[in-house]
Design a protein around this motif. Sequence first.
Motif, PDB file in Angstrom:
ATOM      1  N   PHE B 166       0.867  -1.179   0.000  1.00 54.26           N
ATOM      2  CA  PHE B 166       0.000   0.000   0.000  1.00 54.26           C
ATOM      3  C   PHE B 166       0.906   1.232   0.000  1.00 54.26           C
ATOM      4  O   PHE B 166       1.755   1.380   0.882  1.00 54.26           O
ATOM      5  N   THR B 167       0.712   2.127  -0.978  1.00 54.60           N
ATOM      6  CA  THR B 167       1.608   3.282  -1.098  1.00 54.60           C
ATOM      7  C   THR B 167       0.793   4.553  -1.304  1.00 54.60           C
ATOM      8  O   THR B 167      -0.130   4.579  -2.121  1.00 54.60           O
ATOM      9  N   LEU B 168       1.166   5.596  -0.553  1.00 58.89           N
ATOM     10  CA  LEU B 168       0.508   6.907  -0.650  1.00 58.89           C
ATOM     11  C   LEU B 168       1.465   7.908  -1.300  1.00 58.89           C
ATOM     12  O   LEU B 168       2.632   8.014  -0.885  1.00 58.89           O
ATOM     13  N   TYR B 169       0.965   8.628  -2.306  1.00 58.74           N
ATOM     14  CA  TYR B 169       1.751   9.657  -2.992  1.00 58.74           C
ATOM     15  C   TYR B 169       1.001  10.984  -2.947  1.00 58.74           C
ATOM     16  O   TYR B 169      -0.232  11.019  -2.937  1.00 58.74           O
ATOM     17  N   GLY B 170       1.750  12.079  -2.997  1.00 61.83           N
ATOM     18  CA  GLY B 170       1.175  13.399  -3.236  1.00 61.83           C
ATOM     19  C   GLY B 170       1.459  13.829  -4.655  1.00 61.83           C
ATOM     20  O   GLY B 170       2.525  13.529  -5.198  1.00 61.83           O
ATOM     21  N   LEU B 171       0.501  14.522  -5.263  1.00 66.92           N
ATOM     22  CA  LEU B 171       0.700  15.087  -6.595  1.00 66.92           C
ATOM     23  C   LEU B 171       1.089  16.542  -6.429  1.00 66.92           C
ATOM     24  O   LEU B 171       0.297  17.352  -5.917  1.00 66.92           O
ATOM     25  N   LYS B 172       2.318  16.845  -6.829  1.00 71.50           N
ATOM     26  CA  LYS B 172       2.866  18.176  -6.600  1.00 71.50           C
ATOM     27  C   LYS B 172       1.979  19.241  -7.246  1.00 71.50           C
ATOM     28  O   LYS B 172       1.538  19.084  -8.376  1.00 71.50           O
ATOM     29  N   LYS B 173       1.734  20.338  -6.495  1.00 72.93           N
ATOM     30  CA  LYS B 173       0.893  21.431  -6.992  1.00 72.93           C
ATOM     31  C   LYS B 173       1.582  22.150  -8.146  1.00 72.93           C
ATOM     32  O   LYS B 173       2.799  22.271  -8.161  1.00 72.93           O
TER      33      LYS B 173
END
Lengths: 171, 173
Positions: B166-173
């Motif tokens: 299970f992996t969580l990423y942020g999408l850069k603004k």
Amino acid sequence: MAGNLEFIKSASATSVSSLSVTDCFSADYDVYFVTVKGLDSTNDGDVEMRFIDSGGSVITASEYDCAFLQLKSNTSFVEVSRTNIDGIENIGVSNADDYGAGNGTYIFNPNDISSYTFVTSQSAGWRQADSSMRGHKVIAVHKSAEQITGLNIFQESGLNLTLTISVYGVK
Amino acid sequence: MSSLIKIDEEIVTAAVASVSLLGIDSTYDVYMVKVNNVAPDVANRILYMRVTEGGTANTTANYDYAYKGLRADTSFANLSGTNSTIWQTNGGYGSSTGTGQTMNGVFYLFNFNNASEYSFFTNETANFTGTPALRAGQGGGVFTSTSSCDGLYFYFNVDNINSGVFTLYGLKK
């Protein structure tokens, strides 16, 4: 600086019967994102995907299942279920207007010899025949626990395609 | 430079009751979660999901969802719910313990940290059930509370998560 969505390789071709991207899957990633654009041809038609095994051969055995929702801008949607077929159907549509198409596909676990390889895919394309948009939402599985090293894309009727495939790793 | 930034990852190699992915804050507006090869320790279990607040799963009846269930073996189905205490994932289909009988998919998360809006997700999965059959979902959901959420909590309807990443990423603004 390397990030968490990393470009691996791409391939482009003009008027070919199929296009492969070889040796693009490895132990470096467990999930991949693939884009396909173009899909221009001499006629409308469905575009399919197959995988390439560790020996470099395109897998044509009837060991794929898929299900897709076909979204048509001009008429009712269609739901299709398939088992034990020789490729993943309808990852997109080709068209003779040279208007192009777009596809985004996730591929899960291709390098893992102990698991099946799974696919989710979304596409939007064009049909010359009825001047309409044709979209697809696809799920698929390659039901063999083996190492997959690449992919191959072709038009189901054997028509030539002009296309570009790009492969990214999701770290 | 990539615009997909890894925030948290949980690799399950032995049975655990649940997995939490934490670290959602105001840094990003949109987050992505990748799940692959998720399997239960007992056959035919369905993966559920909740938001976390302060690292703890919220169990209130504020979860709505709607899925189109895609099935390779038979007709498609719809799955929906309102005022539930959980979010369904995967179109409500189960994963199992045989070879290849795992869940794989991607979630996009919207407004999770924003305390003035609801939290939304979209989800697409590919999953092989214990039947065995290819059955999975395309859909999404909403958490109908204007609260600030900081993560996701995954668990099977009964028994344990036996494997998966299970992996969580942020999408850069």
